[in-house]
Write an enzyme that holds these catalytic residues in place. Structure first.
Site, PDB file in Angstrom:
ATOM      1  N   LYS A  97       0.892  -1.154   0.000  1.00  0.00           N
ATOM      2  CA  LYS A  97       0.000   0.000   0.000  1.00  0.00           C
ATOM      3  C   LYS A  97       0.931   1.206   0.000  1.00  0.00           C
ATOM      4  O   LYS A  97       1.571   1.520   1.003  1.00  0.00           O
ATOM      5  CB  LYS A  97      -0.913   0.024   1.219  1.00  0.00           C
ATOM      6  CG  LYS A  97      -1.854   1.231   1.185  1.00  0.00           C
ATOM      7  CD  LYS A  97      -2.531   1.487   2.507  1.00  0.00           C
ATOM      8  CE  LYS A  97      -3.262   2.814   2.432  1.00  0.00           C
ATOM      9  NZ  LYS A  97      -3.805   3.232   3.745  1.00  0.00           N
ATOM     10  N   GLY A 158      -8.124   9.417   9.007  1.00  0.00           N
ATOM     11  CA  GLY A 158      -8.482   9.452  10.419  1.00  0.00           C
ATOM     12  C   GLY A 158      -9.511  10.497  10.793  1.00  0.00           C
ATOM     13  O   GLY A 158      -9.831  10.646  11.970  1.00  0.00           O
ATOM     14  N   ALA A 184      -9.404   5.932   3.504  1.00  0.00           N
ATOM     15  CA  ALA A 184      -9.235   7.098   4.386  1.00  0.00           C
ATOM     16  C   ALA A 184     -10.494   7.925   4.534  1.00  0.00           C
ATOM     17  O   ALA A 184     -11.127   8.305   3.553  1.00  0.00           O
ATOM     18  CB  ALA A 184      -8.091   7.990   3.915  1.00  0.00           C
ATOM     19  N   GLY A 185     -10.875   8.167   5.780  1.00  0.00           N
ATOM     20  CA  GLY A 185     -11.963   9.075   6.083  1.00  0.00           C
ATOM     21  C   GLY A 185     -13.274   8.435   6.475  1.00  0.00           C
ATOM     22  O   GLY A 185     -14.189   9.124   6.936  1.00  0.00           O
ATOM     23  N   THR A 207      -8.972   3.583  11.479  1.00  0.00           N
ATOM     24  CA  THR A 207      -9.391   4.362  12.638  1.00  0.00           C
ATOM     25  C   THR A 207     -10.874   4.196  12.950  1.00  0.00           C
ATOM     26  O   THR A 207     -11.274   4.170  14.112  1.00  0.00           O
ATOM     27  CB  THR A 207      -9.072   5.853  12.427  1.00  0.00           C
ATOM     28  OG1 THR A 207      -7.699   5.988  12.068  1.00  0.00           O
ATOM     29  CG2 THR A 207      -9.324   6.657  13.691  1.00  0.00           C
TER      30      THR A 207
END
Length: 258
Positions: A97, A158, A184-185, A207
């Site tokens: 990644k 995050g 992400a997010g 996260t």
């Protein structure tokens, strides 16, 4: 729901999860189990590769999970390439990644460095999964450079803000033929379902699960959300209408106007 193929690898689950930020290795292991994921990410620069002492790797069974080393924390092409090589030499995987961060506040990618690193690592035989912005032009360039998939951010890493620009995700899906994995997010299960309903091939998160009040329950919720979102996409949603449209037929009702 069907499998997703990334390079030579086939994944039954379309949910990819991280291994960081958990309160303990034991909690992490239980959460990973609850996700039903086949692939888990490992931050190479933040994990102890010395197997003579306890390591995150002691709690992730490589017979059960496909390890995806990531280059988190790398701010240049050279750092990212060295980190990928280190992971492969340590026996983790030829997968990577790929992250090349351009800004320490937003953690947005340096897309120029990312593209150059992708080109280099593809030449060296890596299966490259680049974390990028939600720009369809860059997504296409990464595909042309040999990336096995593209991984556009939904919102800052995050942040838990969910998908802020659905239109760009659709543009990327129209632009490339390799799998598109929203990365992400994501903050909660509905965010994951939306990503899949848009047509994304998969979702990567860390996260959203690790920082939940009950990570194991959230892990299970994400598993169901990704499956439901994909199923809804495959089913094809109804067209949106401006006005109401009765769900029951009018014909045959007492007093109905013929």
């Amino acid at each position: 729901m069907g499998a997703i193929k990334i390079g030579p690898y086939e994944l039954k689950s379309r949910l990819i999860v991280g291994t960081g930020k958990y309160a303990s290795f034991e909690q992490m292991a239980r959460a990973l189990e609850a996700t039903g994921a086949d692939m888990v990410t490992v931050a190479v620069r933040r994990v102890n590769l010395d197997r003579n002492s306890e390591s995150l790797l002691d709690h992730v069974d490589p017979k059960k999970y496909l390890l995806l080393p990531n280059t988190a924390g790398c701010y240049t092409k050279d750092e990212a390439v060295r980190t990928a090589r280190l992971a492969r030499e340590a026996g983790l995987s030829n997968l990577v990644k790929l992250e090349v961060i351009g800004d320490p506040v937003t953690l947005f990618p340096d897309v120029i460095g990312l593209l150059e690193a992708t080109e280099q690592l593809v030449k060296e035989g890596f299966v490259v999964m680049p974390y990028t912005n939600d720009d369809p032009i860059m997504a296409k360039r990464l595909e042309d450079a040999g990336a096995a998939c593209v991984m556009p951010l939904a919102s800052p890493i995050g942040s838990g803000q969910g998908i802020l620009n659905r239109m760009n995700v659709r543009f990327i899906l129209d632009k490339v033929k390799v799998p598109v994995i929203v990365d992400a997010g994501v903050g909660t299960a509905s965010d994951a379902a939306i990503a899949m309903e848009l047509g994304a091939d998969g979702v990567l998160m860390n996260t959203a699960i690790a920082a939940a009040k009950d990570p194991v329950k959230m892990a299970e919720a994400m598993k169901h959300a990704v499956a439901a979102g994909r199923l809804a996409y495959e089913a094809g949603r109804m067209d949106k209408k401006l006005h109401a449209n009765a769900s029951s037929p009018v014909a045959g009702l007492v007093g109905a106007i013929e």
